[in-house]
Design a protein around this motif. Structure first.
Motif, PDB file in Angstrom:
ATOM      1  N   GLN A 224       0.764  -0.984   0.146  1.00 19.78           N
ATOM      2  CA  GLN A 224      -0.008   0.136   0.058  1.00 19.78           C
ATOM      3  C   GLN A 224       0.928   1.174  -0.053  1.00 19.78           C
ATOM      4  O   GLN A 224       0.235   2.403  -0.079  1.00 19.78           O
ATOM      5  CB  GLN A 224      -0.900  -0.047   1.121  1.00 19.78           C
ATOM      6  CG  GLN A 224      -0.313   0.083   2.399  1.00 19.78           C
ATOM      7  CD  GLN A 224      -0.027  -1.194   3.291  1.00 19.78           C
ATOM      8  OE1 GLN A 224       0.096  -2.229   2.341  1.00 19.78           O
ATOM      9  NE2 GLN A 224       0.072  -1.210   4.454  1.00 19.78           N
TER      10      GLN A 224
ATOM     11  N   ARG B 254      -8.755  -3.478 -14.079  1.00 22.50           N
ATOM     12  CA  ARG B 254      -9.391  -2.824 -12.731  1.00 22.50           C
ATOM     13  C   ARG B 254     -10.217  -1.810 -13.108  1.00 22.50           C
ATOM     14  O   ARG B 254     -11.257  -1.908 -12.720  1.00 22.50           O
ATOM     15  CB  ARG B 254      -8.313  -2.407 -11.697  1.00 22.50           C
ATOM     16  CG  ARG B 254      -7.691  -3.341 -11.153  1.00 22.50           C
ATOM     17  CD  ARG B 254      -6.464  -2.791 -10.086  1.00 22.50           C
ATOM     18  NE  ARG B 254      -5.665  -3.792  -9.499  1.00 22.50           N
ATOM     19  CZ  ARG B 254      -4.526  -3.608  -8.669  1.00 22.50           C
ATOM     20  NH1 ARG B 254      -4.500  -2.386  -8.262  1.00 22.50           N
ATOM     21  NH2 ARG B 254      -4.030  -4.857  -7.952  1.00 22.50           N
TER      22      ARG B 254
ATOM     23  N   ALA C 232     -11.273   2.112  -5.529  1.00 24.90           N
ATOM     24  CA  ALA C 232     -11.167   1.533  -4.305  1.00 24.90           C
ATOM     25  C   ALA C 232      -9.970   0.559  -4.099  1.00 24.90           C
ATOM     26  O   ALA C 232      -9.584   0.457  -2.872  1.00 24.90           O
ATOM     27  CB  ALA C 232     -12.498   0.616  -4.320  1.00 24.90           C
ATOM     28  N   THR C 233      -9.311   0.321  -5.004  1.00 28.17           N
ATOM     29  CA  THR C 233      -8.032  -0.321  -4.723  1.00 28.17           C
ATOM     30  C   THR C 233      -6.994   0.595  -4.484  1.00 28.17           C
ATOM     31  O   THR C 233      -5.751   0.097  -3.932  1.00 28.17           O
ATOM     32  CB  THR C 233      -7.455  -0.848  -6.476  1.00 28.17           C
ATOM     33  OG1 THR C 233      -7.178   0.028  -7.258  1.00 28.17           O
ATOM     34  CG2 THR C 233      -8.674  -1.865  -7.007  1.00 28.17           C
TER      35      THR C 233
ATOM     36  N   TRP D 120      -7.282   2.279  -1.669  1.00 30.76           N
ATOM     37  CA  TRP D 120      -7.145   2.020  -0.421  1.00 30.76           C
ATOM     38  C   TRP D 120      -6.980   0.818   0.087  1.00 30.76           C
ATOM     39  O   TRP D 120      -6.805   0.658   1.572  1.00 30.76           O
ATOM     40  CB  TRP D 120      -8.430   2.649   0.149  1.00 30.76           C
ATOM     41  CG  TRP D 120      -8.734   4.063  -0.521  1.00 30.76           C
ATOM     42  CD1 TRP D 120      -9.678   4.334  -1.478  1.00 30.76           C
ATOM     43  CD2 TRP D 120      -8.395   5.257  -0.148  1.00 30.76           C
ATOM     44  NE1 TRP D 120      -9.609   5.567  -1.852  1.00 30.76           N
ATOM     45  CE2 TRP D 120      -8.876   6.271  -1.102  1.00 30.76           C
ATOM     46  CE3 TRP D 120      -7.632   5.711   0.996  1.00 30.76           C
ATOM     47  CZ2 TRP D 120      -8.416   7.608  -0.849  1.00 30.76           C
ATOM     48  CZ3 TRP D 120      -7.078   7.014   1.085  1.00 30.76           C
ATOM     49  CH2 TRP D 120      -7.669   7.863   0.221  1.00 30.76           C
ATOM     50  N   GLN D 121      -6.889  -0.235  -0.763  1.00 33.25           N
ATOM     51  CA  GLN D 121      -6.543  -1.531  -0.492  1.00 33.25           C
ATOM     52  C   GLN D 121      -5.017  -1.732  -0.122  1.00 33.25           C
ATOM     53  O   GLN D 121      -4.241  -1.186  -0.616  1.00 33.25           O
ATOM     54  CB  GLN D 121      -7.156  -2.565  -1.486  1.00 33.25           C
ATOM     55  CG  GLN D 121      -8.705  -2.627  -1.736  1.00 33.25           C
ATOM     56  CD  GLN D 121      -8.911  -3.322  -2.906  1.00 33.25           C
ATOM     57  OE1 GLN D 121      -8.232  -3.861  -3.414  1.00 33.25           O
ATOM     58  NE2 GLN D 121     -10.211  -3.111  -2.826  1.00 33.25           N
ATOM     59  N   ASP D 122      -4.647  -2.741   0.964  1.00 35.16           N
ATOM     60  CA  ASP D 122      -3.415  -2.944   1.333  1.00 35.16           C
ATOM     61  C   ASP D 122      -2.731  -4.266   0.906  1.00 35.16           C
ATOM     62  O   ASP D 122      -1.684  -4.787   1.497  1.00 35.16           O
ATOM     63  CB  ASP D 122      -3.306  -2.906   2.780  1.00 35.16           C
ATOM     64  CG  ASP D 122      -4.138  -3.910   3.580  1.00 35.16           C
ATOM     65  OD1 ASP D 122      -4.565  -4.637   2.902  1.00 35.16           O
ATOM     66  OD2 ASP D 122      -4.279  -3.608   4.802  1.00 35.16           O
ATOM     67  N   ASP D 123      -3.428  -5.021  -0.100  1.00 39.49           N
ATOM     68  CA  ASP D 123      -3.164  -6.353  -0.619  1.00 39.49           C
ATOM     69  C   ASP D 123      -2.260  -6.067  -1.741  1.00 39.49           C
ATOM     70  O   ASP D 123      -1.762  -7.223  -2.120  1.00 39.49           O
ATOM     71  CB  ASP D 123      -4.064  -7.108  -0.666  1.00 39.49           C
ATOM     72  CG  ASP D 123      -4.935  -6.933  -1.660  1.00 39.49           C
ATOM     73  OD1 ASP D 123      -5.020  -5.516  -2.105  1.00 39.49           O
ATOM     74  OD2 ASP D 123      -6.048  -7.593  -2.225  1.00 39.49           O
ATOM     75  N   ASP D 124      -2.048  -4.933  -2.452  1.00 32.95           N
ATOM     76  CA  ASP D 124      -1.243  -4.893  -3.546  1.00 32.95           C
ATOM     77  C   ASP D 124      -0.820  -3.459  -4.023  1.00 32.95           C
ATOM     78  O   ASP D 124      -1.656  -2.484  -3.570  1.00 32.95           O
ATOM     79  CB  ASP D 124      -2.232  -5.354  -4.946  1.00 32.95           C
ATOM     80  CG  ASP D 124      -1.266  -5.769  -6.190  1.00 32.95           C
ATOM     81  OD1 ASP D 124       0.160  -5.626  -5.776  1.00 32.95           O
ATOM     82  OD2 ASP D 124      -1.679  -6.046  -7.262  1.00 32.95           O
TER      83      ASP D 124
END
Length: 547
Positions: free
Chosen positions: A442, A459, A469-470, A472-476
């Motif tokens: 992130q 995406r 939204a991606t 704010w995601q912490d997986d990529d």
């Protein structure tokens, strides 16, 4: 002889400390290295080593430096500096930093040399110790006072040769590996996370200082605040909207970019309810909320002409409670000329309602042109607060105005040569390496200047809301284009300069791309293309030529 120094422009707590480092650089051999202001953190403590000396064939010295007048009375150390007298603990600090350094290296994936000969010392370059000096935990040979400074390197050598029960000293390759571990980006994750958090907090403190600008302008209802990248405009826009809402005004906080709009919404959500603006989002979605039919993303005539025109018509019939006392606009340079009539129509009092616009003419990267249609008091911002000195220096020649850089010194900017067609692949390799080194996903954004990254294309096929939204995601890591990333930042940005759709706007797009990183910037691209677009100043900074 001149030893290497990292960082190249360190912060010093006193002139005595600065002179000691300058003296050591001259006394140490070329293959020795000095590290200033190294910060180490673990779960229980956060310490800064004033000076670490790595000397091939001799050892590693951790030196705690105390300027001013230092005294020791009945086991209590005191320091008097600039009229301030305080208790200090130099020996404890030196010992703690020595062990934190050893633990840091033991955890580092690139450190394979094991435990090295290490000693801690205390330097008092402005104090002369008495001949009878004795201190708990600090023998005289472990101290450097004013009389020792002319031969400080010899004192360090003696201390490293005197310590007992220590392993062999580092060889030249060990010292190079140490440079990679301490001055490079490959940092064990727990240390990296602490460092990133500290830098973000420091940036936020500097940015909050800008609030004084709003204090000075409180009596002025219509203002345009212009500032270059990193000047804290977005923070000021949110703060101005918050202040107006807290006064009981009905406020709109808007921008053009969907990504920035979502960022603004999340910032506002953290505010107390009575301080939140009534509308936070894009200019266009305000109109859609009024009842303008939604249009296609590919229909530029809809966004540029039809929607703003319909907004003007609808605003005349809006009930008073749906219009605004004040409007705050971030990235105002993105607004087309036709939008400003709609902005003013959204005010309860179009002639006198509050209008605050935050803009940067250097980031005008869309073909449309526009300026507010009313007179605004113009206020410039001249300080860069959010980029490291190295990153700010890279894009400084592209900024519309010369700016004073107040950010900290940080990691060197990296350049990876790649043809435009290969820049995205090179950027992928860099991003993978950063993840392997411990950078959290992130904290990284991979940005392109022309064709979008395939992951971004995939995406975005799921819709713009799902795509953003991606962020704010912490997986990529986040994959984006510089056009949509204005007003946003990441601790680390990998910029793929894979060409430009229109070189008439290439300089501005390069400026945006280079300025989105707060702590680490890696640029992948063709040097001649960058020279043609950005000029020789950018190339010199990227390649390190000329200092």
């Amino acid at each position: 002889m001149t030893a290497r120094l990292y960082p190249d422009d360190p912060r010093f707590g006193s002139d005595a400390e600065r002179r000691l480092v300058a003296t050591l650089r001259e006394q140490l051999p070329d293959d020795a290295v000095l590290f200033a202001n190294l910060r180490f953190s673990d779960r229980s403590q956060d310490r800064e080593a004033d000076l670490v000396v790595a000397w091939p064939g001799v050892g590693i010295a951790v030196v705690e430096v105390k300027g001013g007048s230092v005294s020791l009375d009945r086991g209590e150390w005191r320091q008097r500096n600039d009229g301030v007298d305080e208790v200090i603990h130099p020996v404890d600090q030196a010992v703690a930093c020595k062990y934190l350094l050893c633990e840091y290296l033991a955890d580092h994936p690139r450190w394979t040399a094991g435990r090295q000969r290490t000693a801690h010392l205390v330097a008092l370059p402005a104090t002369t110790l008495p001949s009878s000096f004795r201190a708990p935990g600090l023998a005289r040979w472990m101290a450097i006072d004013a009389t020792d400074v002319p031969h400080a390197a010899a004192r360090i050598r003696t201390a490293l040769q005197t310590v007992r029960d220590e392993p062999d000293p580092p060889n030249p390759q060990d010292v190079e590996d140490l440079v990679d571990c301490l001055a490079g980006a490959a940092i064990p994750q727990q240390h990296l996370l602490a460092e990133l958090a500290e830098r973000e907090a420091a940036c936020d403190l500097l940015t909050r200082d800008q609030a004084k600008v709003l204090d000075y302008l409180k009596a002025f209802p219509r203002v345009e605040i212009q500032g270059g990248a990193g000047s804290g405009k977005t923070w000021l826009a949110v703060e101005k909207a918050r202040r107006l809402a807290a006064e009981g005004q009905r406020v709109a906080l808007m921008c053009y970019s969907r990504g920035l709009a979502e960022f603004l919404r999340r910032r506002v959500d953290d505010l107390p309810k009575r301080q939140r603006p009534d509308y936070v989002g894009t200019f266009h979605y305000l109109g859609i909320g009024w009842g303008v039919r939604a249009g296609s993303d590919d229909d530029s005539a809809y966004w540029e002409e039809f929607l703003p025109s319909r907004m003007v018509s609808l605003a005349a019939d809006l009930p008073e409670e749906r219009r605004f006392d004040a409007i705050v606009i971030d990235e105002g340079q993105d607004f087309a000329q036709s939008w400003w009539d709609a902005v003013l129509a959204a005010l309860r009092n179009p002639g006198h309602g509050s209008l605050y616009v935050f803009s940067d003419e250097g980031q005008r990267i869309f073909a449309r042109q526009g300026r507010p249609t009313v007179d605004l008091l113009s206020i410039p911002l001249h300080e860069n607060l959010r980029n490291t000195k190295q990153i700010a220096g890279t894009f400084s020649s592209l900024a519309p105005e010369r700016m004073t850089v107040r950010g900290r010194s940080g990691l060197p900017v990296r350049f990876v040569p790649a043809a435009p067609a290969d820049a995205v692949g090179a950027a992928d390799d860099v991003a993978d390496a950063l993840l392997d080194e411990g950078w959290p996903p992130q904290s990284i954004a991979l940005l392109t200047t022309h064709h979008r990254h395939p992951v971004q294309v995939e995406r975005q096929s799921e819709g713009q809301d799902a795509y953003w939204a991606t962020y704010w995601q912490d997986d990529d890591l986040f994959y984006g284009h510089v056009l949509g990333f204005k007003g946003l930042e990441r601790p680390a940005v990998v910029l793929a300069v894979n060409g430009f759709r229109d070189e008439a706007w290439a300089r501005e797009m390069l400026y945006v791309g280079l300025s989105r990183a707060r702590d680490l910037l890696v640029v992948c691209g063709d040097l001649e293309l960058i020279r043609r677009v950005g000029g020789e100043g950018v190339v010199r900074r990227l390649t390190g030529a000329g200092g």
